[in-house]
Design an enzyme around this catalytic site. Structure first.
Site, mmCIF file in Angstrom:
data_model
loop_
_atom_site.group_PDB
_atom_site.id
_atom_site.type_symbol
_atom_site.label_atom_id
_atom_site.label_comp_id
_atom_site.label_asym_id
_atom_site.label_seq_id
_atom_site.Cartn_x
_atom_site.Cartn_y
_atom_site.Cartn_z
ATOM 1 N N CYS A 1 -2.680 -3.156 -3.803
ATOM 2 C CA CYS A 1 -3.163 -4.548 -3.846
ATOM 3 C C CYS A 1 -4.673 -4.588 -4.068
ATOM 4 C CB CYS A 1 -2.815 -5.283 -2.556
ATOM 5 S SG CYS A 1 -1.046 -5.314 -2.222
ATOM 6 N N ARG B 1 5.477 -8.387 -5.717
ATOM 7 C CA ARG B 1 4.383 -8.742 -6.645
ATOM 8 C C ARG B 1 4.945 -9.708 -7.694
ATOM 9 N NH1 ARG B 1 0.571 -4.999 -5.093
ATOM 10 N NH2 ARG B 1 1.515 -3.164 -4.143
#
Ligand code: BEZ
Length: 238
Positions: free
Chosen positions: A54, A137
């Site tokens: 991330c 995601r």
């Protein structure tokens, strides 16, 4: 064999109005998608703050933010973490993380506090067979009218390709502006696909080379050229 958990959850789909929500973010409260009317937006989720994949994604997206803004697109991030975690993580990224030629990266786009998972659930970002407590995601491309135009999902372990997200944004806008479709691996400047002729007479004219600029390999496969400058001029409104 391991039992597969199945849950019936209504998830937004391509062509749907983007579900509305109000949320607090690192840039103040937002009302989505109303606050973004008139521009494209990309609403994307990441699994958790203070995680390496991330972090690499945020640094990359933040470094490309101007490019997306110039293409009339605003970025909005989300994870099921709280505001203080978001703020601390983004500060750490700016102060400490140097990666892939990027450093001192400041994330200016809003990052949604979704500790209650309300927005994540609304957008189908919690996919329990992948993880019950983290968002996958997800990437939602929302047009200036608030309609979802493309959705991409990646698993937790796979960092996204942000050049591809930019390519998708430009291709969606090119399709709208020029009434065309884009073939596999299209990039601005490549030939585009001309939509079906509609009548057999028109298809025949095309095949006979009577439609200016249109080249057909067969009745169902016709292309034309639109140069990169023309595409980008429309998208960047320059
Ligand atoms: C990461 O961003 O590094 C990550 C987050 C959740 C699960 C796996 C990796």
């Amino acid at each position: 064999m391991e039992e597969v958990k199945q849950q019936v959850v209504a998830m937004p789909r391509i062509g749907d109005k983007a579900p509305e929500f109000i949320a607090s973010t690192t840039q103040g409260e937002i009302n989505f998608p109303s606050d973004f009317k008139g521009s494209w937006s990309i609403l994307f989720s990441h699994p958790a703050d203070f995680t390496p994949v991330c972090t690499s994604e945020f640094m990359t997206f933040a470094s490309m933010e101007d490019k997306f803004n110039e293409a009339n697109c605003k970025l909005v991030g989300l994870s099921v973490d709280g505001l203080y975690s978001h703020i601390a993580w983004l500060r750490t990224i700016k102060e400490k993380i140097e990666w892939n030629g990027m450093k001192d990266v400041e994330v200016m786009f809003p990052l949604i506090d979704d500790i209650k998972m309300e927005v994540a659930r609304l957008y189908g970002m919690i996919q329990p067979n992948e993880d019950t407590t983290k968002a996958v995601r997800a990437v939602f491309f929302v047009d200036p009218e608030g309609v979802i135009r493309a959705i991409i999902y990646y698993p937790l372990s796979l960092g996204r390709n942000f050049d591809e997200l930019y390519r998708v944004l430009i291709a969606l806008q090119a399709a709208d502006e020029f009434g065309i479709a884009t073939p596999a691996d299209w990039r601005p400047g490549d030939d585009v696909i001309v939509p079906p002729a509609g009548t057999s007479a028109k298809a025949k004219d095309r095949m006979d080379g009577k439609e200016e600029g249109v080249e057909c390999k067969d009745w169902f496969f016709c292309t034309k050229k639109i140069d990169k400058e023309t595409v980008m001029k429309k998208v960047l409104k320059k």
